[in-house]
Design a protein around this motif. Structure first.
Motif, short mmCIF file in Angstrom:
data_model
loop_
_atom_site.label_atom_id
_atom_site.label_comp_id
_atom_site.label_asym_id
_atom_site.label_seq_id
_atom_site.Cartn_x
_atom_site.Cartn_y
_atom_site.Cartn_z
N ALA A 76 -5.93 -35.96 -27.77
CA ALA A 76 -4.92 -36.07 -26.71
C ALA A 76 -5.57 -36.58 -25.42
N THR A 107 -7.89 -30.70 -31.47
CA THR A 107 -6.83 -31.70 -31.27
C THR A 107 -6.75 -32.15 -29.82
N SER A 108 -7.26 -31.33 -28.90
CA SER A 108 -7.18 -31.72 -27.49
C SER A 108 -8.08 -32.92 -27.20
N ARG A 109 -9.12 -33.12 -28.03
CA ARG A 109 -10.00 -34.27 -27.78
C ARG A 109 -9.23 -35.58 -27.98
N PHE A 127 -8.52 -24.35 -26.30
CA PHE A 127 -8.58 -25.76 -26.66
C PHE A 127 -9.78 -26.34 -25.91
N SER A 128 -10.72 -26.91 -26.63
CA SER A 128 -11.87 -27.47 -25.94
C SER A 128 -12.15 -28.89 -26.41
N VAL A 129 -12.14 -29.79 -25.45
CA VAL A 129 -12.39 -31.20 -25.77
C VAL A 129 -13.82 -31.41 -26.25
N PHE A 130 -14.69 -30.41 -26.05
CA PHE A 130 -16.08 -30.56 -26.51
C PHE A 130 -16.21 -30.37 -28.02
N GLY A 131 -15.26 -29.71 -28.61
CA GLY A 131 -15.27 -29.53 -30.07
C GLY A 131 -14.75 -30.77 -30.76
#
Lengths: 130, 130
Positions: A26, A22-24, A14-18
């Motif tokens: 959250a 979905t983690s971005r 899970f990478s917020v950079f993508g």
């Protein structure tokens, strides 16, 4: 293919950079204007809606309600209806919400402690551009 | 008057819970939609503008530029013009920015590691309301 390091491996899951991960979203829900303050407040213990609204100065009823709904949906906040007349609704952090709160409080501490540096930097920046 | 605990004392100096406290805006600049990702990216090392834009997937030129300006003004980010033809502009974290980045990376790690919990909570929430 290169062998991923353990760090890369976590990042790939899970990478917020993508932008599509979905983690971005959250992350945004817990770092948003009111999300961060609601979670930090709830780290002191459970709150009823109006008490939380007083604690998070300046938030509207509508915005706090939307914020809490998003955090409840993400499993960060529990909403409990307590038996009473009239019924009482109490908000508290889940286990994950508590972990997030610890990290957020640490971040808030850094920012609050750094405010003299921030203020000095702002003055210098504004003078150089005046 | 009640004796303030040490924790209260810190909170009184700069408190993000006060709507007029300048620390609230500084916190918002580092936790905002793009601020959080820009700082987290810069914690890997200095970036030039376009490389940073590619790393923070989905950000527009205008939004990244505004984000970096706000972070520079707050003393979180240094903007260095390197002598070259054409001149190169490089962004890096200040000492305070680095402290903030450490706290933000810890927060991002909690959120990314918690995503299975988040996804499960979202499914349950959505089903209960369907």
């Amino acid at each position: 293919m290169e062998e991923p390091t353990p760090e890369d491996d976590t990042a790939l899951a899970f990478s917020v950079f993508g932008s599509a991960c979905t983690s971005r979203q959250a992350l945004q829900n817990v770092t948003g204007r009111w999300g961060v303050l609601a979670i930090a407040a709830l780290s002191d213990g459970p709150y009823r809606f109006n008490a939380l609204r007083r604690r998070v100065e300046g938030v509207s009823e509508r915005m706090l309600s939307q914020t809490l709904q998003a955090l409840e949906r993400d499993g960060m906040v529990d909403r409990a209806v307590l038996e009473a007349i009239p019924p009482k609704v109490e908000y508290s952090l889940t286990e994950l919400g508590t972990e997030v709160a610890v990290a957020l409080r640490a971040l808030i501490d850094v920012v609050e402690a750094g405010m003299p540096t921030v203020t000095a930097a702002q003055e210098e920046y504004d003078c150089n551009r005046a």
